[in-house]
Design an enzyme around this catalytic site. Structure first.
Site, PDB file in Angstrom:
ATOM      1  N   ARG A  25      39.502 -32.759  70.964  1.00 40.74           N
ATOM      2  CA  ARG A  25      38.136 -32.256  71.200  1.00 40.74           C
ATOM      3  C   ARG A  25      37.186 -32.617  70.061  1.00 40.74           C
ATOM      4  O   ARG A  25      37.497 -32.433  68.889  1.00 40.74           O
ATOM      5  CB  ARG A  25      38.202 -30.730  71.369  1.00 40.74           C
ATOM      6  CG  ARG A  25      36.863 -30.051  71.559  1.00 40.74           C
ATOM      7  CD  ARG A  25      37.065 -28.605  71.987  1.00 40.74           C
ATOM      8  NE  ARG A  25      37.887 -27.849  71.048  1.00 40.74           N
ATOM      9  CZ  ARG A  25      37.406 -27.163  69.999  1.00 40.74           C
ATOM     10  NH1 ARG A  25      36.108 -27.153  69.750  1.00 40.74           N
ATOM     11  NH2 ARG A  25      38.232 -26.482  69.229  1.00 40.74           N
ATOM     12  N   CYS A  69      35.221 -22.671  48.481  1.00 42.18           N
ATOM     13  CA  CYS A  69      36.565 -23.178  48.780  1.00 42.18           C
ATOM     14  C   CYS A  69      37.376 -23.498  47.524  1.00 42.18           C
ATOM     15  O   CYS A  69      38.583 -23.722  47.613  1.00 42.18           O
ATOM     16  CB  CYS A  69      36.471 -24.415  49.666  1.00 42.18           C
ATOM     17  SG  CYS A  69      35.567 -24.116  51.193  1.00 42.18           S
ATOM     18  N   CYS A  73      39.888 -31.580  61.402  1.00 41.25           N
ATOM     19  CA  CYS A  73      39.179 -30.492  60.733  1.00 41.25           C
ATOM     20  C   CYS A  73      40.158 -29.380  60.366  1.00 41.25           C
ATOM     21  O   CYS A  73      41.047 -29.046  61.153  1.00 41.25           O
ATOM     22  CB  CYS A  73      38.110 -29.900  61.644  1.00 41.25           C
ATOM     23  SG  CYS A  73      36.901 -31.089  62.265  1.00 41.25           S
ATOM     24  N   CYS A  74      39.998 -28.801  59.191  1.00 40.94           N
ATOM     25  CA  CYS A  74      40.857 -27.681  58.818  1.00 40.94           C
ATOM     26  C   CYS A  74      40.498 -26.462  59.666  1.00 40.94           C
ATOM     27  O   CYS A  74      39.350 -26.290  60.068  1.00 40.94           O
ATOM     28  CB  CYS A  74      40.722 -27.362  57.334  1.00 40.94           C
ATOM     29  SG  CYS A  74      39.116 -26.678  56.864  1.00 40.94           S
ATOM     30  N   SER A  80      34.046 -21.104  63.349  1.00 44.08           N
ATOM     31  CA  SER A  80      33.480 -21.826  62.214  1.00 44.08           C
ATOM     32  C   SER A  80      32.894 -20.857  61.190  1.00 44.08           C
ATOM     33  O   SER A  80      32.518 -19.726  61.516  1.00 44.08           O
ATOM     34  CB  SER A  80      32.388 -22.788  62.689  1.00 44.08           C
ATOM     35  OG  SER A  80      32.922 -23.727  63.591  1.00 44.08           O
TER      36      SER A  80
END
Length: 402
Positions: free
Chosen positions: A203, A84, A214-215, A118
């Site tokens: 969720r 990342c 979350c990204c 994911s």
């Protein structure tokens, strides 16, 4: 002799959700690269080298991205992959080339075309580079049948909660803030504002982390053109030149693996030491910074990074949030772009998109998300496995720091 290094042009695409109709990486790279060249007002022929970052792609995607969208000039093109932190690693390499006098103008380009869902491991027949990091989490909290990345960061947050009594609602407050910021960013993947309760009730992904904390996976590209002082003056780019005041890249220390700490396993010490060195190089301190783009892959990581960067003492990030010191009207505006959580996270492009945002902020060109009077900016980009890049920017002529 070390030379001053300036960002003279930036560009990026709008970040978007991956789907079968998504633009391919050469088109995204062309859009971002051409925008950066247009911003600098220079032709591609002025670029002497290129550092091109991506994570999901075959070898020499960097060449294919550049050749037919920007030009075929025979220059060295180096492909970069650092998880990342890939985009900032391309920036780091480009800066070294200019600072060391090896080139007067270098392109840093990052892009990603990702799959839905994911992140998954690419190879099952060889050692996973994260195996030793994961051992720490497994030994401390176990491994659930859920996506690994949110488990790693949720475990770091759980450790902070156990150590300092932190209420996980503070993590949600960060996501709430970033989604709010993104409503003013036309490049952002999401531009919808949510209430804190909607963030908390969305969720569940893992433990206390909800989907709005979350990204997402994203497609997109971003670019920056770096140049030395002589190039800036020759092309009369002083009004738009943003100086890299200091930059430090760090990888894992023994403490990542020896102290059974999930916070350190996700890069706390890497960030802390890189930030300390960066501030020392620039002769600045955290209170000199006005605007920050940092790596909020999950809300909990932005929370931990406040402490690692030295914005507040360890264990006191909740106080910083309570004071409003992470948004407009506070001490810092953190992730005015919406951050990774809302702007999106195409791995190879993320670090350079942070640079684009900060250059617009320092030039006063960020529109409705402009941080008033921004003079010094900080960028933080993290990749597990691991690498972190911390960069300080200021307007370059005269020297933009205080």
């Amino acid at each position: 002799m070390q030379r001053r290094v300036f960002v003279v042009g930036v560009g990026m695409t709008k970040f978007s959700k991956p789907n079968e109709n998504s633009a391919d990486y050469p088109e995204m790279a062309k859009e971002a690269g051409q925008a950066a060249l247009a911003d600098a007002g220079i032709p591609y022929s002025a670029v002497k080298q290129a550092c091109v970052g991506y994570v999901y792609g075959d070898s020499t995607c960097g060449q294919r991205a550049v050749y037919h969208g920007l030009g075929l000039t025979g220059i060295p093109i180096v492909n970069v992959n650092n998880n990342c932190a890939t985009g900032s690693t391309a920036l780091f390499m480009a800066r070294q080339l200019v600072e060391g006098g090896l080139a007067d103008c270098v392109l840093a380009l990052g892009f990603e075309r990702m799959a839905k869902g994911s992140l998954a491991t690419g190879f099952s027949d060889r050692t996973n580079p994260m195996d030793k990091h994961m051992e720490i989490m497994i030994n401390k909290y176990g491994l659930a049948s859920a996506p690994v990345a949110p488990q790693l960061f949720a475990s770091a947050g759980k450790e902070h909660m156990e150590k300092y009594g932190t209420n996980p609602e503070y993590f949600a407050k960060i996501a709430w803030k970033n989604h709010s910021h993104s409503t003013n960013n036309p490049y952002s993947q999401f531009q919808k504002e949510y209430t804190l309760d909607e963030v908390l009730q969305s969720r569940k992904i893992f433990d206390y982390l909800t989907v709005l904390q979350c990204c997402p996976t994203s497609n997109g590209a971003a670019a920056a053109i770096l140049a030395n002082e002589e190039f800036v003056k020759r092309h009369k780019l002083q009004p738009k030149a943003v100086e890299i005041l200091a930059q430090v890249m760090a990888t894992d220390y023994p403490s990542t693996f020896e102290e059974n700490s999930c916070m350190k396993m996700v890069g706390y010490d890497m960030t802390k030491k890189a930030a300390q060195k960066c501030f020392e190089q620039a002769g600045l301190k955290p209170t000199d910074v006005d605007v920050i783009e940092l790596h909020d892959c999950f809300s909990v990581n932005e929370f931990l990074t406040y402490e690692a960067l030295g914005l507040c003492p360890e264990g006191r990030a909740c106080d910083l949030i309570d004071r409003g010191d992470n948004t407009y009207g506070g001490k810092w505006v953190i992730n005015p772009s919406g951050g990774l959580i809302s702007k999106g996270h195409p791995l190879g492009a993320t670090g350079l998109a942070q640079v684009a945002e900060l250059c617009w902020q320092l030039r006063g060109l960020a529109g409705r998300r402009q941080v008033p009077g921004a003079k010094v900016a900080l960028q933080h980009n993290l990749g597990l496995g691991g690498a972190v890049v911390v960069t300080l920017f200021g307007m370059g002529f005269p020297r933009g720091h205080r």
